[in-house]
Design an enzyme around this catalytic site. Structure first.
Site, PDB file in Angstrom:
ATOM      1  N   GLU A  52      81.486  -6.225 -30.533  1.00 59.83           N
ATOM      2  CA  GLU A  52      81.847  -5.820 -32.220  1.00 59.83           C
ATOM      3  C   GLU A  52      82.671  -8.036 -32.631  1.00 59.83           C
ATOM      4  O   GLU A  52      83.648  -7.518 -31.466  1.00 59.83           O
ATOM      5  CB  GLU A  52      83.299  -4.846 -32.113  1.00 59.83           C
ATOM      6  CG  GLU A  52      83.302  -4.637 -33.242  1.00 59.83           C
ATOM      7  CD  GLU A  52      84.704  -5.923 -33.600  1.00 59.83           C
ATOM      8  OE1 GLU A  52      84.894  -6.733 -34.534  1.00 59.83           O
ATOM      9  OE2 GLU A  52      86.009  -5.180 -32.778  1.00 59.83           O
TER      10      GLU A  52
ATOM     11  N   CYS B 140      89.266  -9.016 -37.363  1.00 58.98           N
ATOM     12  CA  CYS B 140      87.606  -8.854 -37.692  1.00 58.98           C
ATOM     13  C   CYS B 140      87.224  -8.538 -38.802  1.00 58.98           C
ATOM     14  O   CYS B 140      86.307  -8.582 -38.976  1.00 58.98           O
ATOM     15  CB  CYS B 140      87.153  -8.639 -36.294  1.00 58.98           C
ATOM     16  SG  CYS B 140      87.599  -6.737 -36.296  1.00 58.98           S
TER      17      CYS B 140
END
Length: 683
Positions: free
Chosen positions: A258, A297
């Site tokens: 990720e 993120c």
């Protein structure tokens, strides 16, 4: 003189580290606060301990018991959260930032404890049914099962969420009976060490369930096998390097990443500056720019707006950003803290310089940036910075360079197709937001955006009442994205647990499949006795216990009476002429009458161990029941789930799913479903 603590790794069930190594500094004033340890970690010991101690200890529990462990652990951590908030302050996080990390992480433990108790069996075999007949005579069938892999999970995390990053990976892998080795980013590893110490001291986890690496992973990845799993959160560049580790490739070790991505928010062409949605858009962008000082993120890096509204969006964003007070979060009026370290500050500064070339800075350090707090001049504070790119289709930098801080770039579009093309230029992102009031725009845009984004938020005034926002991954929904975002997948409810299990196809007779899965399979042998299954306590019931009921012939009076009680006068039940012209050629009974009549056939009415019926699953009406047809039901114990709960009087309870098959006088299946009941324990 202040003593500077040396962080320790938890390896082989003991804490390792006394000699100071790498210095770690406060994000607030750059003062020295911790050291990593200099002692080298024996990763053979760590891996061996996980395999020889962690795996057997976790396998001695079933899914339900591991879910109960997670709940107890979450309660334990929640009681001690303020200790974690005090340490989190050193990372530069505000209280709301820390809330996402600390209570968001603990909340994820609660979520997986709850999902596990509801959706997973009290065994270590998860049946992915239904079983499928593979032969004409009913003696051969196939299905899928998910079982623990027998290996360990290595979780490598980024610096921005030291607690949530560990716990959101730990929870599903723990449920899947995989011992974990957590490796936090060094810059904020002191906060991860604090929560792991709490988890270790709780004595709620089986031995070997969790180990912690402070510092380098050394040769850890070289010691893994195909039974193991590696997860990574961090930069796309680091993910690319780890992905091609020779040992991971040679042993086909599952690797999921990720990675940071250039997420976007699109202001729909239908929204004007006078709309509520316009302000919702500006507020969401500003929140994502400044929350966690932009170190997320999922943060919005690209702001895509209609060309005619660029000035209005820019002005309102400048107004909002100007009100954001930056500094030490202990100062009352501060709303945005620092970057995690001075190294991170240098990195963001360098990337901003690249982004600024050929673009305009609409808001930045020149607009009165003056962080508050003692020693703030030495801290890793960074001004919220808004750039404007007037030609996003011909500027590669804004789609390639990410400044991992409070930095976002606004760009314009002429029509919706261009907006979607700009969004796709991110080459794969974790999340995008579309702000629109027009359902047609949403229906057209979302499928296109979904091709290059892991999650799409559609925001307007109705959703805004409860929306958790652009940047909030939820335990129930998938987190991850294609391409640059890593191509991985985390969270997503029980889907995440399945990622850590091994799927296998199983073939055999229905009786064998039932024994293997722990769940009754149609066609398998059943067990009948004079004692009604509803008279048995939870412990006494066995999968396959069955009752074949007496028969009942359906009359016209049944249909008329049921219609009168239910108010259902559908023509197929009452209009003889219209029914003759239908595909059935005659009047038929209500499907729900058949359901009710079946219950009347198999229910044991006297008080007993069965406490409540709380649902039906997989209900299907297969063959119509006409006036004069005779029906009967077979009730079979399909599966038992011991949720390890008691009622207010201390009486234990479990959940039993019953397979129900209703047939007619020709032995044709007319209705099929599962009924769920709460059943008392004898003990």
């Amino acid at each position: 003189m202040q003593t500077i603590s040396t962080l320790q790794s938890l390896i082989g069930g003991r804490w390792l580290g006394a000699e100071a190594s790498v210095p770690l500094h406060s994000a607030l004033n750059n003062s020295l606060i911790y050291h990593t340890h200099a002692e080298k970690i024996d990763f053979d010991e760590a891996v061996t301990y996980a395999r020889s101690t962690g795996v057997p200890a976790l396998m001695s529990l079933d899914f339900q018991k591991r879910a109960a462990c997670l709940k107890a652990l979450a309660l334990y951590l929640m009681e001690r959260k303020e200790e974690l908030y005090a340490i989190s302050h050193l990372t530069g996080a505000t209280r709301p930032d820390s809330w996402v990390d600390i209570e968001g992480g603990i909340g994820t433990l609660f979520a997986y404890a709850s999902m596990g108790s509801r959706e997973l069996p009290s065994s270590n075999v998860l049946h992915e049914g239904p079983a499928l007949a593979l032969g004409k005579n009913g003696g051969f069938a196939g299905t899928h099962i998910l079982v623990p892999r027998g290996g360990l999970a290595v979780h490598i995390n980024a610096f921005n969420f030291p607690i949530w990053g560990l716990l959101e990976k730990f929870a599903p892998s723990f449920l899947a009976a995989m011992p974990c080795i957590g490796k936090p980013a060094t810059a904020t590893s002191y906060l991860t060490e604090a929560v792991v110490r709490m988890m270790h001291e709780s004595n709620l986890l089986p031995a070997g369930a969790l180990q912690l690496v402070i510092g380098s992973t050394g040769d850890l990845l070289d010691r893994l096998t195909g039974a193991d799993v590696v997860t990574f959160t961090g930069s796309a560049d680091t993910a690319a390097k780890l992905r091609v580790n020779k040992n991971l490739i040679a042993h086909s070790v599952p690797f999921t990443a990720e990675a940071d991505s250039l997420n976007c928010a699109i202001l729909g062409p239908d929204v004007t500056p006078d709309d509520v949605e316009f302000d919702l858009f500006v507020k969401e962008v500003a929140r994502e720019m400044t929350g966690k000082a932009g170190q997320k993120c999922t943060a919005i890096r690209r702001i895509i707006v209609p060309k005619q509204h660029v000035d209005a969006v820019g002005e309102r964003l400048r107004e909002r950003l100007a009100k954001i007070v930056v500094g030490d979060p202990s100062v009352k009026e501060v709303r945005m803290g620092a970057l995690a370290s001075m190294d991170q500050h240098r990195d963001v500064s360098e990337r901003l310089e690249l982004l600024a070339r050929g673009n305009e800075i609409l808001f930045g350090a020149r607009d009165g940036f003056n962080p508050l707090g003692e020693g703030a001049a030495n801290g890793a504070f960074f001004s919220p910075t808004l750039l404007l790119c007037r030609d996003g289709m011909n500027n590669d930098a804004v789609h390639d360079i990410e400044a991992f801080g409070p930095v976002s770039t606004m760009m314009t579009y002429s029509d919706l197709d261009e907006a979607l093309a700009l969004a796709a230029r991110g080459k794969g992102s974790l999340v995008s937001t579309l702000v629109t009031r027009d359902t047609a725009i949403a229906a057209r845009a979302v499928p296109v955006a979904a091709a290059s984004h892991g999650r799409v938020l559609v925001l307007e005034r109705e959703a805004a009442v409860d929306s958790t926002g652009h940047g909030s991954p939820l335990p129930q929904l998938k987190h991850g994205g294609p391409g640059r975002a890593g191509g991985g997948e985390e969270l997503g409810g029980i889907r995440a647990v399945r990622h850590f299990l091994q799927r296998a196809a199983v073939q055999g007779s229905p009786t064998m499949l039932a024994a293997i899965t722990g769940e009754y399979v149609r066609g398998a042998a059943v067990r009948e006795s004079d004692l009604h299954p509803f008279r048995k306590y939870f412990e006494e019931l066995q999968m396959g216990d069955s009752l074949l009921t007496h028969r009942r012939t359906v009359s016209e009076a049944d249909i008329v009476n049921f219609g009168g009680i239910s108010g259902d006068y559908f023509y197929m039940h009452f209009d003889e002429i219209a029914a003759k012209d239908s595909q059935f050629g005659k009047r038929i009974a209500h499907g729900y009458f058949v359901l009710s009549a079946a219950a009347g056939l198999f229910v044991s009415p006297a008080p007993g161990p069965v406490l409540a019926n709380y649902g039906l699953d997989n209900l299907r009406f297969i063959t119509p029941v006409a006036i004069g047809d005779t029906i009967r039901a077979r009730l079979t114990c399909k599966r038992k789930v011991d949720r390890n709960r008691t009622d207010d009087k201390g009486v234990g309870q479990g959940v039993v799913a019953w397979d129900v098959q209703v047939t007619n006088q020709h032995d044709e299946l007319v209705a099929s479903y599962d009924i769920l009941t709460l059943v008392m324990k004898k003990g």
